[in-house]
Enzyme design. Structure first.
Site, PDB file in Angstrom:
ATOM      1  N   LEU A   1     -10.837   3.184  -0.392  1.00 58.27           N
ATOM      2  CA  LEU A   1     -11.201   2.642  -1.696  1.00 58.27           C
ATOM      3  C   LEU A   1     -12.169   1.474  -1.558  1.00 58.27           C
ATOM      4  CD1 LEU A   1      -7.857   2.721  -3.723  1.00 58.27           C
ATOM      5  CD2 LEU A   1      -9.816   4.276  -3.890  1.00 58.27           C
TER       6      LEU A   1
ATOM      7  N   ALA B   1      -6.106  -2.750  -0.744  1.00 60.74           N
ATOM      8  CA  ALA B   1      -6.033  -2.794   0.712  1.00 60.74           C
ATOM      9  C   ALA B   1      -6.388  -1.450   1.349  1.00 60.74           C
ATOM     10  CB  ALA B   1      -4.635  -3.217   1.159  1.00 60.74           C
ATOM     11  N   ASP B   2      -6.592  -0.419   0.555  1.00 58.85           N
ATOM     12  CA  ASP B   2      -6.925   0.896   1.088  1.00 58.85           C
ATOM     13  C   ASP B   2      -8.372   0.906   1.575  1.00 58.85           C
ATOM     14  OD1 ASP B   2      -5.963   3.977   0.957  1.00 58.85           O
ATOM     15  OD2 ASP B   2      -8.102   3.829   0.530  1.00 58.85           O
ATOM     16  N   GLY B   3      -8.568   1.255   2.853  1.00 58.42           N
ATOM     17  CA  GLY B   3      -9.903   1.210   3.431  1.00 58.42           C
ATOM     18  C   GLY B   3     -10.884   2.134   2.746  1.00 58.42           C
TER      19      GLY B   3
ATOM     20  N   TRP C   1       0.826  -1.209   0.000  1.00 61.62           N
ATOM     21  CA  TRP C   1       0.000   0.000   0.000  1.00 61.62           C
ATOM     22  C   TRP C   1       0.860   1.259   0.000  1.00 61.62           C
ATOM     23  CZ3 TRP C   1      -0.287   4.138   3.349  1.00 61.62           C
ATOM     24  CH2 TRP C   1      -1.354   5.018   3.138  1.00 61.62           C
TER      25      TRP C   1
END
Length: 233
Positions: free
Chosen positions: A184, A180-182, A161
């Site tokens: 997104l 893995a970006d919350g 990330w």
């Protein structure tokens, strides 16, 4: 989330309904078309100094953009005091956060600005990689995305990330997506009417439809979430 530069940006990526990348996204996905029309224009500052960009990405890990901004500001103040000891080989004149300035402080001094012990250690490891030229950002930028990610994740605390954020916010690469970006994940789930606990692999598979402009799609997803637009679609 889309973040403003903390110092003068080297460049700005700007997209609107007339941008060729945006027009292509509109053709690829009706849901993305709806989001883009609701958001309109997005801009993101590019931090051309590779060390500053990656240090910022480390500071941003697991905390809100507002907390990250406050910590970064205090880190700049701390590093500015060490500016006189910075190496003459440092290329950045825009931010006092340099490898030499970081190495002028120990972990406890870095923690005093609000960094966790682990993040302070990660910044020191990053600075050591630059200081001994295991990482040369000018050379690194000539490689493809996956090669850059593979090199960066050798640094302590730099996962996929963090490396992807460097590709977007420092190198301006246009086809990067971080499943893995919350933010997104929440945005994609809201856009597609999916439950919030879907696995990252499903989110990544959805994003494949937005290639070769997944960065642009990400910017709209982040902005739509931040503005509360995507929740009302």
């Amino acid at each position: 989330m889309v973040r403003p530069a903390y110092t003068n940006p080297e460049a700005t990526l700007a997209f609107n309904l007339n941008s060729p990348e945006v027009r292509e996204l509109i053709k690829l996905d009706d849901d993305m078309h709806t989001l883009i029309e609701a958001v309109g224009e997005v801009e993101v500052d590019i931090e051309g100094d590779g060390f500053v960009s990656l240090a910022r990405a480390i500071c941003d890990q697991q905390i809100s953009i507002h907390a990250a901004r406050a910590i970064w500001g205090r880190l700049e103040q701390l590093c500015a005091k060490a500016g006189a000891s910075a190496s003459a080989t440092q290329t950045s004149t825009r931010s006092p956060v340099t490898s030499a300035a970081i190495l002028a402080h120990d972990i406890e001094q870095l923690r005093s600005v609000g960094l966790s012990r682990s993040k302070a250690a990660y910044l020191i490891d990053l600075a050591q990689h630059v200081d001994d030229e295991r990482i040369v950002f000018g050379e690194l930028a000539t490689h493809d995305d996956e090669t850059i990610i593979a090199e960066l994740i050798r640094i302590k605390g730099v996962g996929r990330w963090t490396a992807q954020m460097h590709l977007i916010f420092s190198l301006g690469r246009l086809d990067v997506f971080a499943p893995a970006d919350g933010g997104l994940r929440r945005s994609v789930c809201a856009l597609k009417g999916l439950p919030s606990d879907v696995p990252p692999a499903m989110i990544e598979a959805i994003a494949e439809d937005w290639a070769p402009y997944r960065t642009v799609a990400s910017l709209y997803l982040w902005r739509g979430l931040g503005q509360g637009v995507i929740q009302s679609l």
